[in-house]
Write an enzyme that holds these catalytic residues in place. Structure first.
Site, short mmCIF file in Angstrom:
data_model
loop_
_atom_site.label_atom_id
_atom_site.label_comp_id
_atom_site.label_asym_id
_atom_site.label_seq_id
_atom_site.Cartn_x
_atom_site.Cartn_y
_atom_site.Cartn_z
N HIS A 186 -10.77 -3.74 -0.65
CA HIS A 186 -11.76 -4.46 -1.46
C HIS A 186 -11.93 -5.89 -0.93
O HIS A 186 -13.05 -6.40 -0.84
CB HIS A 186 -11.31 -4.52 -2.93
CG HIS A 186 -11.47 -3.25 -3.69
ND1 HIS A 186 -12.69 -2.79 -4.15
CD2 HIS A 186 -10.56 -2.33 -4.08
CE1 HIS A 186 -12.51 -1.65 -4.80
NE2 HIS A 186 -11.22 -1.34 -4.76
N THR A 227 -6.59 -2.34 -2.59
CA THR A 227 -7.02 -3.68 -2.97
C THR A 227 -7.34 -4.52 -1.74
O THR A 227 -8.31 -5.31 -1.74
CB THR A 227 -5.93 -4.37 -3.81
OG1 THR A 227 -5.67 -3.58 -4.98
CG2 THR A 227 -6.35 -5.76 -4.24
#
Length: 365
Positions: free
Chosen positions: A47, A44
């Site tokens: 990202h 994450t």
């Protein structure tokens, strides 16, 4: 403690991040202040750092990001009774409302009012972090820091593996990223039969073998659906854990899955995915989304695996950096030629890292 600290900030809505002086966060009456000892980079965080479509839709800026950590409690709010100064803790990263229908029916992990630590609320890539006292997870004194800070992603793996029957089942893990690798180890620890690891990265596939995979498939070479059936006597895997978020891999996994298979989805696709619904319907496939950890059932399951030495994920940690060298750390993660990458925060010594310094895979950089 000064009034400011170093924090890695997602300052603007574009690739990259900035390490800068930011205020030490203040605690509310139901919160605790934690001195972060170790944190780790998650998919994450990649990202967020790379700033893709998911990040654009989800992440609040400016914000200190990072959500995997272990640390020591420095201060507590005046309504906190379950945590004391000096406690060694990690924390659940979903900050939920407690009153919606999901929260009240045992599904707080999908609370519609969730704020996410390090995503939509300030995180742990800093000297200090604030967490809700209700989210605190106390760590056993003998749990090494490098394992304590991996409990958030490990919980994702435990949730995915244990979302259905696993004992004796053939299991395919699509995507040998860090949570995929953890899922391999968890599946083996929980009594899975054959475990198949799938990826296109030879480095990660070799790590998958070390984590206990019985079969590895490089789907840049072999057609995935054909290979999955070939290694399961033509039946296809009974459980598929989709951790890659790759649309083509997901489509192929469904084609290659067994009749009545369970397909647990955790990888985040970069865009919408068109699936052949006839495959899903007529094969009786059960699709389910996996997000976070079931609060707090998954944490109890995970503690049982870790504290009773049923599960060893220490080999996943391969590199450590100081926070000041964050650009090198993210570049290494981008290359895929690493396992788990940790940030050592202020006053964290090699001695405190316990098993890490004895791990042959570990490299201090």
């Amino acid at each position: 403690m000064g009034s400011t600290m170093l924090g890695l900030v997602k300052e603007s809505r574009e690739p990259g991040a900035v390490l800068k002086e930011v205020p030490v966060p203040e605690i509310g009456h139901d919160e605790v202040l934690v001195r972060v000892k170790v944190s780790s980079i998650c998919g994450t965080d990649m990202h967020i750092y790379n700033w893709d479509a998911w990040a654009e839709q989800t992440v609040i800026t400016p914000n200190v990001f990072g959500h995997e950590f272990a640390g020591i409690v420095e201060a507590i709010g005046n309504h906190v009774f379950n945590v004391a100064v000096g406690d060694y803790i990690s924390a659940e990263g979903h900050i939920v409302c407690g009153w919606c229908s999901a929260c009240r029916s045992g599904n707080a992990h999908v609370c519609r009012n969730t704020r996410s630590f390090g995503i939509t609320a300030p995180g742990c890539f800093a000297s200090y972090a604030v967490v809700k006292a209700s989210n605190v997870i106390h760590n056993a004194a003998n749990l090494p820091l490098e394992l304590a800070c991996l409990q958030d992603p490990l919980g994702n793996a435990v949730h995915a593996v244990m979302a259905g029957d696993i004992v004796g089942k053939s299991v395919a893990v699509i995507g040998s990223g860090l949570i995929g690798l953890m899922s391999i180890a968890v599946a083996k620890a929980c009594g899975a039969g054959q475990v198949i690891a799938v990826d296109i990265n030879p480095y990660r596939l070799e790590m998958a073998r070390k984590m206990g995979a019985d079969v590895i498939i490089n789907n840049s070479i072999d057609r995935l659906s054909t290979a999955l059936q070939e290694f399961t006597e033509g039946e296809g895997p009974e459980v598929i854990l989709e951790m890659s978020g790759n649309p083509e891999a997901l489509k192929e996994a469904i084609v290659g899955a067994a009749q009545a298979a369970r397909v647990s989805l955790m990888g985040i696709p970069p865009s919408e995915v068109a699936l052949d619904m006839s495959q899903i319907i007529f094969k009786g496939i059960r699709l389910e989304g996996i997000t976070g950890r079931r609060m707090y059932k998954t944490w109890q399951q995970m503690k049982g695996l870790l504290h009773h030495h049923s599960l060893d994920i220490s080999k996943l940690v391969t590199h450590t950096f100081t926070l000041e060298r964050y650009e090198e750390a993210f570049e290494l993660m981008q290359s895929g030629l690493c396992g788990k990458v940790l940030f050592l925060h202020e006053a964290t010594s090699e001695y405190e890292l316990g098993n890490l310094v004895r791990n042959e895979a570990y490299q201090e950089v």
